[in-house]
Design a protein around this motif. Structure first.
Motif, mmCIF file in Angstrom:
data_model
loop_
_atom_site.group_PDB
_atom_site.id
_atom_site.type_symbol
_atom_site.label_atom_id
_atom_site.label_comp_id
_atom_site.label_asym_id
_atom_site.label_seq_id
_atom_site.Cartn_x
_atom_site.Cartn_y
_atom_site.Cartn_z
ATOM 1 N N GLN A 268 0.526 -1.259 0.390
ATOM 2 C CA GLN A 268 0.459 -0.657 0.237
ATOM 3 C C GLN A 268 1.227 0.952 -0.129
ATOM 4 N N GLY A 269 0.662 1.762 -0.871
ATOM 5 C CA GLY A 269 1.271 3.606 -0.611
ATOM 6 C C GLY A 269 2.848 3.242 -1.367
ATOM 7 N N SER A 270 2.779 2.601 -2.573
ATOM 8 C CA SER A 270 3.844 2.850 -3.189
ATOM 9 C C SER A 270 3.664 3.639 -4.546
ATOM 10 N N LEU A 271 4.917 4.352 -4.589
ATOM 11 C CA LEU A 271 3.843 4.898 -6.056
ATOM 12 C C LEU A 271 4.737 4.765 -7.227
ATOM 13 N N ARG A 272 3.581 4.847 -8.190
ATOM 14 C CA ARG A 272 3.686 3.721 -9.320
ATOM 15 C C ARG A 272 4.081 4.828 -10.642
ATOM 16 N N VAL A 273 5.047 4.495 -11.322
ATOM 17 C CA VAL A 273 5.364 5.011 -12.453
ATOM 18 C C VAL A 273 4.901 4.641 -13.921
ATOM 19 N N ARG A 274 4.446 5.162 -14.476
ATOM 20 C CA ARG A 274 3.867 4.455 -15.891
ATOM 21 C C ARG A 274 5.140 5.213 -17.203
ATOM 22 N N ARG A 275 5.049 3.776 -17.889
ATOM 23 C CA ARG A 275 6.072 4.458 -19.112
ATOM 24 C C ARG A 275 5.529 5.406 -20.216
ATOM 25 N N ALA A 276 5.718 6.046 -21.049
ATOM 26 C CA ALA A 276 5.079 7.021 -22.168
ATOM 27 C C ALA A 276 4.824 5.303 -23.082
ATOM 28 N N TRP A 277 5.185 4.608 -23.155
ATOM 29 C CA TRP A 277 4.102 3.907 -24.109
ATOM 30 C C TRP A 277 2.937 3.388 -23.816
ATOM 31 N N ASP A 278 2.856 2.996 -22.415
ATOM 32 C CA ASP A 278 1.820 3.020 -21.757
ATOM 33 C C ASP A 278 0.294 3.852 -21.872
ATOM 34 N N GLU A 279 1.194 4.710 -21.483
ATOM 35 C CA GLU A 279 0.278 6.374 -21.440
ATOM 36 C C GLU A 279 -0.206 6.766 -22.608
ATOM 37 N N ALA A 280 1.063 6.348 -23.586
ATOM 38 C CA ALA A 280 0.084 6.766 -25.358
ATOM 39 C C ALA A 280 -0.933 6.131 -25.424
ATOM 40 N N ALA A 281 -1.099 4.759 -25.627
ATOM 41 C CA ALA A 281 -1.234 3.472 -26.230
ATOM 42 C C ALA A 281 -2.544 3.239 -25.270
ATOM 43 N N TRP A 282 -2.562 3.110 -23.700
ATOM 44 C CA TRP A 282 -3.675 2.806 -23.271
ATOM 45 C C TRP A 282 -4.881 3.061 -22.692
ATOM 46 N N PRO A 283 -5.521 4.888 -23.428
ATOM 47 C CA PRO A 283 -6.640 5.389 -23.421
ATOM 48 C C PRO A 283 -7.056 5.262 -24.871
ATOM 49 N N ARG A 284 -6.450 4.741 -25.753
ATOM 50 C CA ARG A 284 -7.178 4.059 -26.583
ATOM 51 C C ARG A 284 -7.265 2.695 -27.689
ATOM 52 N N ALA A 285 -7.387 2.254 -25.907
ATOM 53 C CA ALA A 285 -8.017 0.596 -25.868
ATOM 54 C C ALA A 285 -8.386 0.443 -25.085
ATOM 55 N N THR A 286 -9.637 1.506 -24.770
ATOM 56 C CA THR A 286 -10.917 0.780 -24.061
ATOM 57 C C THR A 286 -11.869 -0.177 -25.259
ATOM 58 N N ARG A 287 -11.895 1.049 -26.263
ATOM 59 C CA ARG A 287 -12.312 -0.170 -27.135
ATOM 60 C C ARG A 287 -11.925 -1.616 -27.962
ATOM 61 N N GLY A 288 -12.002 -1.561 -29.370
ATOM 62 C CA GLY A 288 -11.540 -2.424 -30.310
ATOM 63 C C GLY A 288 -10.613 -2.607 -30.473
ATOM 64 N N TYR A 289 -9.897 -3.231 -31.140
ATOM 65 C CA TYR A 289 -8.416 -3.423 -31.257
ATOM 66 C C TYR A 289 -8.108 -2.270 -32.539
ATOM 67 N N SER A 290 -8.490 -1.621 -33.539
ATOM 68 C CA SER A 290 -8.362 -1.459 -34.692
ATOM 69 C C SER A 290 -8.777 0.118 -34.195
ATOM 70 N N ARG A 291 -9.280 0.585 -33.454
ATOM 71 C CA ARG A 291 -9.167 1.619 -32.728
ATOM 72 C C ARG A 291 -7.760 2.414 -32.316
ATOM 73 N N LEU A 292 -6.810 1.393 -31.625
ATOM 74 C CA LEU A 292 -5.664 1.793 -31.152
ATOM 75 C C LEU A 292 -4.361 1.300 -33.132
ATOM 76 N N ARG A 293 -5.130 0.229 -33.929
ATOM 77 C CA ARG A 293 -3.972 0.219 -34.337
ATOM 78 C C ARG A 293 -4.118 1.400 -35.383
ATOM 79 N N SER A 294 -5.152 1.978 -35.332
ATOM 80 C CA SER A 294 -5.479 3.198 -36.630
ATOM 81 C C SER A 294 -4.081 4.650 -36.440
ATOM 82 N N VAL A 295 -3.768 4.263 -34.721
ATOM 83 C CA VAL A 295 -2.780 5.392 -34.960
ATOM 84 C C VAL A 295 -1.704 5.356 -34.342
#
Ligand SMILES: Cc1cc2nc3c(=O)[nH]c(=O)nc-3n(C[C@H](O)[C@H](O)[C@H](O)COP(=O)(O)OP(=O)(O)OC[C@H]3O[C@@H](n4cnc5c(N)ncnc54)[C@H](O)[C@@H]3O)c2cc1C
Length: 376
Positions: A342-369
């Protein structure tokens, strides 16, 4: 092909070079063919390394692009992004993991109570169903910790639609044995085969397809080739993507875990790592082979981290952090995330930061970007 997978970063980088110099050139044409465990591979075999981030998606994609030039690595890069897609999708649909765990536990209860189901399950996991190919893949998985992607698809489809076994028990069988066993790719791939991920669209294994893409090694009979997709009353709800933390300035204790074992490239800003530790949280029921792969990967990462940060790794006990802020790489949904203090600080990589918001629906949305993500 020797799939012994020594789980070190150096071995991962060697596998990447071998792939780019060999099978990589014909990847798009050959990747669907499973020639069997003894033959030359048609795919990279990088998943046990990528799953633990002994090598990162960013460096694999950049190296493949350099090797094959503009567009030459497109299919391979798109496959790597499937992994990113599944990770991002599970982060925003964590109930898919919780539901899978509940269903797998219920499935094990049913095995204890229902002799007929128990018999079918035992013949499936021991490779004694009499279904050509399926039995070989069950034994190959247990013996090697590995299956080709197409074999995973056929296996899951036959498990669900011909043997009529609960899908979550199949996903659980995979997670126990796969050296790349991953909460997101595994759970969501089984859901996809069942017709739950893309609702109503299931993957049906057909004998003709199996003959063709195994170079005629297998010719199963008796498959249900016209089943209905599975359905569920309550599909997993979407939740907002949780935010990553920034590493604080000054001295920190860095805690490694099995979802990210390349601490040298973590975005740690002005933090100074003065303590190091490793947290190993295996998948439930992980086989001995998987557990020793996890240990080897962690030992490799801790040794590299000691050299990189210039401080020794200690046993993660009560006083390990010495009161310093504990920083970790972002742990996506799964055993590591559940085990982090509990309480650990979790740093996220730029790769995930950029891609994950586009992964909420189907794959094609991420593939297109993908081109714009890589450009950035
Ligand atoms: C039922 C089922 C269960 C699966 N379980 C897992 C799992 O637990 N862990 C796992 O890493 N993959 C899983 N996959 C996806 C895929 O089968 C493996 O990632 C792939 O076979 C790894 O082989 P490779 O490294 O030679 O892949 P390559 O074809 O060389 O691809 C390069 C990389 O891209 C990623 N990748 C490729 N295809 C996929 C895909 N379909 N989905 C997600 N990522 C992909 C992997 O990280 C892989 O290492 C599953 C697929 C199915 C159908």
């Amino acid at each position: 092909m020797d799939r012994s997978f020594p789980l070190t970063r150096a071995a991962g980088l060697d596998s990447l070079s071998d792939f780019l110099a060999g099978a990589g050139a014909a990847y798009a044409a050959n990747r669907n063919t499973d020639r069997g465990p003894e033959a030359e591979a048609t795919t990279s075999g990088l998943s046990p390394y990528l799953r633990r981030r002994l090598i990162t998606e960013a460096e694999v994609v950049a190296t493949a692009d350099r090797a094959f030039g503009d567009g030459g690595a497109e299919k391979f890069v798109s496959e790597v992004f499937w992994r990113t897609y599944f990770k991002g999708h599970l982060e925003t649909h964590p109930a898919a993991w919780a539901d899978y765990r509940t269903l797998a536990a219920a499935g094990h209860d049913r095995l204890a109570a229902e002799p007929g189901l128990r018999r079918t399950y035992a013949t499936a996991v021991e490779g004694r169903t009499g279904i050509d190919g399926f039995d070989d893949w069950a034994r190959e998985l247990v013996a090697t910790g590995w299956l080709h992607n197409h074999a995973r698809m056929w296996f899951a489809s036959i498990w669900i639609f011909t043997l009529r076994l609960p899908w979550a028990l199949g996903a659980d069988f995979f997670l126990r044995h796969l050296l790349d066993g991953d909460p997101a790719s595994n759970t969501l791939s089984w859901r996809w085969v069942a017709g739950l991920h893309t609702r109503g669209k299931h993957y049906v294994a057909r004998a003709e397809n199996i003959r063709r893409y195994t170079d005629g090694r297998f010719d199963p009979v008796g498959l249900d080739e016209y089943p209905d997709a599975l359905d569920e009353a309550m599909p997993p709800r979407e939740v907002p993507l949780p935010r990553g933390d920034a590493a604080p300035r000054g001295e920190i204790a860095l805690l490694l875990h099995l979802d990210d074992l390349h601490p040298e490239s973590l975005p740690l800003g002005d933090a100074k790592v003065v303590r190091l530790g490793g947290l190993i949280a295996h998948a439930d029921g992980a086989s001995r082979r998987v557990r020793s792969a996890d240990m080897a990967a962690m030992a490799d990462a801790l040794a590299r981290a000691e050299a990189h940060f210039g401080c020794p790794a200690g046993d993660v006990g009560t006083d390990w952090s010495g009161g310093l802020p504990v920083v970790t790489a972002w742990a996506p949904v799964g055993p590591s995330a559940a085990a982090l203090p509990q309480g650990s600080l979790r740093v996220r990589r730029a790769w995930d930061e950029a891609a994950w918001p586009r992964a909420t629906r189907g794959y094609s949305r991420l593939r297109s970007v993908i081109p714009s993500l890589l450009g950035a």
